[in-house]
Design an enzyme around this catalytic site. Structure first.
Site, mmCIF file in Angstrom:
data_model
loop_
_atom_site.group_PDB
_atom_site.id
_atom_site.type_symbol
_atom_site.label_atom_id
_atom_site.label_comp_id
_atom_site.label_asym_id
_atom_site.label_seq_id
_atom_site.Cartn_x
_atom_site.Cartn_y
_atom_site.Cartn_z
ATOM 1 N N ASP A 69 24.682 82.887 28.343
ATOM 2 C CA ASP A 69 25.898 82.161 28.729
ATOM 3 C C ASP A 69 27.016 82.656 27.810
ATOM 4 O OD1 ASP A 69 27.980 80.372 28.930
ATOM 5 O OD2 ASP A 69 26.721 78.583 28.933
ATOM 6 N N THR A 93 32.170 80.770 31.883
ATOM 7 C CA THR A 93 33.348 80.124 32.437
ATOM 8 C C THR A 93 34.429 81.196 32.471
ATOM 9 O OG1 THR A 93 33.913 79.377 30.228
ATOM 10 C CG2 THR A 93 32.879 77.767 31.675
ATOM 11 N N LYS A 137 38.278 80.498 29.178
ATOM 12 C CA LYS A 137 38.343 80.476 27.710
ATOM 13 C C LYS A 137 38.999 81.777 27.245
ATOM 14 C CE LYS A 137 34.478 77.258 27.178
ATOM 15 N NZ LYS A 137 33.654 77.147 28.386
ATOM 16 N N TYR A 182 38.560 75.658 53.538
ATOM 17 C CA TYR A 182 37.107 75.570 53.348
ATOM 18 C C TYR A 182 36.482 76.931 53.647
ATOM 19 C CZ TYR A 182 35.464 70.882 52.294
ATOM 20 O OH TYR A 182 35.127 69.733 51.642
ATOM 21 N N ARG A 188 40.347 77.510 35.419
ATOM 22 C CA ARG A 188 39.077 76.835 35.146
ATOM 23 C C ARG A 188 38.089 77.204 36.251
ATOM 24 N NH1 ARG A 188 40.614 73.805 31.144
ATOM 25 N NH2 ARG A 188 38.467 73.243 30.698
ATOM 26 N N GLU A 236 32.741 77.824 53.015
ATOM 27 C CA GLU A 236 31.316 77.877 52.665
ATOM 28 C C GLU A 236 30.717 79.213 53.097
ATOM 29 O OE1 GLU A 236 32.730 75.280 54.112
ATOM 30 O OE2 GLU A 236 31.765 73.391 53.534
HETATM 31 N N1 DSN Z 1 33.781 72.215 26.358
HETATM 32 C C1 DSN Z 1 33.556 73.605 26.083
HETATM 33 C C2 DSN Z 1 33.819 73.952 24.670
HETATM 34 O O1 DSN Z 1 34.729 73.372 24.119
HETATM 35 O O2 DSN Z 1 33.157 74.796 24.097
HETATM 36 C C3 DSN Z 1 32.204 74.070 26.464
HETATM 37 O O3 DSN Z 1 31.782 73.487 27.628
#
Ligand code: DSN
Length: 410
Positions: A195, A221, A224, A50, A230, A52
């Protein structure tokens, strides 16, 4: 693997998923394959801790090494994106966006965000979300050329007086004009946010221009095109730093997932290597070939073309096959994609007109233009023969053979 003896059911699922990933072609535009080093960090003892707070300012003891990995992740992200301030604790993209909204908006404030069917994202103000219940989202769209209608966006900004103008997408395939967003926001005194979840890896690899200098706040994120674990990340100009850090903790989240942050540090280390630039550029080349080949086979693309890592194909008006049918046919041959709405889709989200196809994961496996041409032909054959099980079974064998030649990262 210890799991094998301890929990045969979970073990069997892991073995099954590994085989599925090895023998299938992942073409969901938001997915990728992480390196074994990233996987190791994810499975490390950092999951036990943990933490925080932030490096040097934690609420619990025992933070010698958590501070090391979190600081490494922050410093590497700053170097890659040229960000003034970075927070690596968001659990993923939707929480990252919600944290930003709560840091800079009051309930009822107006936000301009991209319409979901025009390539936007649920977390950018779709009516079904919590954010849309708290803030007033007004959605902008693309024009007939497939570009964001900046004149319309400017008119909307003047009329709606938004506190925040939000750029970003999950199915839009064209390059954004960062300067135009900045100019429009300046004119109406709005904060700008982008974003970049889908394109973070393309930016890190310098395959497309870096928007971080142009926007007040940038969320992403990390799993990707960036090819990390993730998770999520918020980058911002210094004046927003304190509010965003506080909005995350204690405002929204509790303990950060330190194993993810350790894995993110590893992934960002990989993104700093020259080989990542080669990877990012190859993604763009592969997507271009996919676009050209699919057009050759008579498919219409939403937004006209691609400037990034994916295409949005209107399979319904091109071939009379629905998005759901196309997704299913491709699933049967081992190519995973997702059905997707097209701009102002006359069909419903569960069986829309389109499919979204991305190349980041197959590019990680080393596939290049030659393979993408073959894959495009299989996509065409599978969709046009979507009820012919014999053709689909034959194509599935071909997909498995190609996948075996391009194993997952070792
Ligand atoms: N689920 C993601 C996507 O496939 O673009 C975005 O959150």
């Amino acid at each position: 693997m210890k799991i094998k003896n301890q929990d045969s059911k979970v073990y069997a699922a892991i073995v099954g998923e590994t085989k599925r990933q090895q023998e299938g072609m992942e073409m969901i535009a938001s997915e990728n394959y992480v390196s074994p080093a990233v996987l190791e960090a994810l499975g490390s003892v950092f999951t036990n801790k943990y933490s925080e707070g932030y490096p040097g300012k934690r609420y619990y003891g025992g933070q010698t090494y958590t501070d090391v990995v979190e600081t490494l992740a922050i410093e590497r992200a700053k170097k890659i994106f040229g960000a003034e301030h970075v927070n690596v604790q968001p659990l993923s993209g939707c929480p990252a966006n919600m944290i930003v909204y709560s840091a800079i908006l009051k309930p009822g404030d107006t936000v301009l965000g991209m319409d979901l069917s025009h390539g936007g994202h649920l977390s950018h103000g779709h009516p079904v979300t919590l954010a849309a219940k708290i803030y007033r989202f007004v959605r902008y769209k693309t024009n007939a050329l497939g570009e964001i209608d900046y004149d319309e966006l400017e008119k909307m900004a003047i009329a709606e007086k938004p506190k925040l103008i939000l750029a970003g997408f999950s199915a839009y395939t064209r390059q954004l004009d960062y300067q135009k967003f900045q100019d429009i926001a300046k004119k109406v005194g709005a904060i700008t946010m982008f974003d970049i979840a889908h394109i973070a890896g393309l930016i890190a690899g310098k395959a497309i221009p870096n928007p971080v200098p142009y926007f007040d706040i940038v969320t992403t994120t990390t799993h990707k095109t960036l090819r990390g674990p993730r998770g999520g990340m918020i980058m911002c100009k210094q004046p927003f730093a304190e509010a965003i850090d506080k909005a995350l903790f204690p405002g929204f989240q509790g303990g950060p997932h330190m194993n993810n942050i350790a894995a993110l540090a590893v992934a960002l280390g990989e993104a700093l290597k020259p080989s990542f630039k080669v990877y990012a550029k190859q993604i763009i080349k592969n997507a271009k070939v996919l676009e050209q080949e699919l057009k050759k086979y008579g498919f219409k693309l939403a937004f006209g073309k691609t400037d990034n890592h994916m295409v949005l194909v209107d399979v319904f008006s091109s071939k009379g096959v629905t998005g759901k049918e196309a997704e299913k046919a491709l699933d049967k041959i081992g190519i995973t994609v997702n059905k997707n709405m097209i701009p102002d889709d006359p069909r419903k989200p569960f069986d829309p007109s389109g499919i979204r196809i991305g190349v980041p994961a197959i590019t990680t496996r080393g596939m290049k233009e030659k393979e993408v041409k073959i894959i495009s032909s299989w996509i065409n054959q599978a969709i046009t023969n979507h009820t012919n099980e014999k053709v689909l079974a034959k194509l599935h064998n071909e997909v498995i053979k190609l996948c075996k030649r391009f194993p997952l990262p070792k």
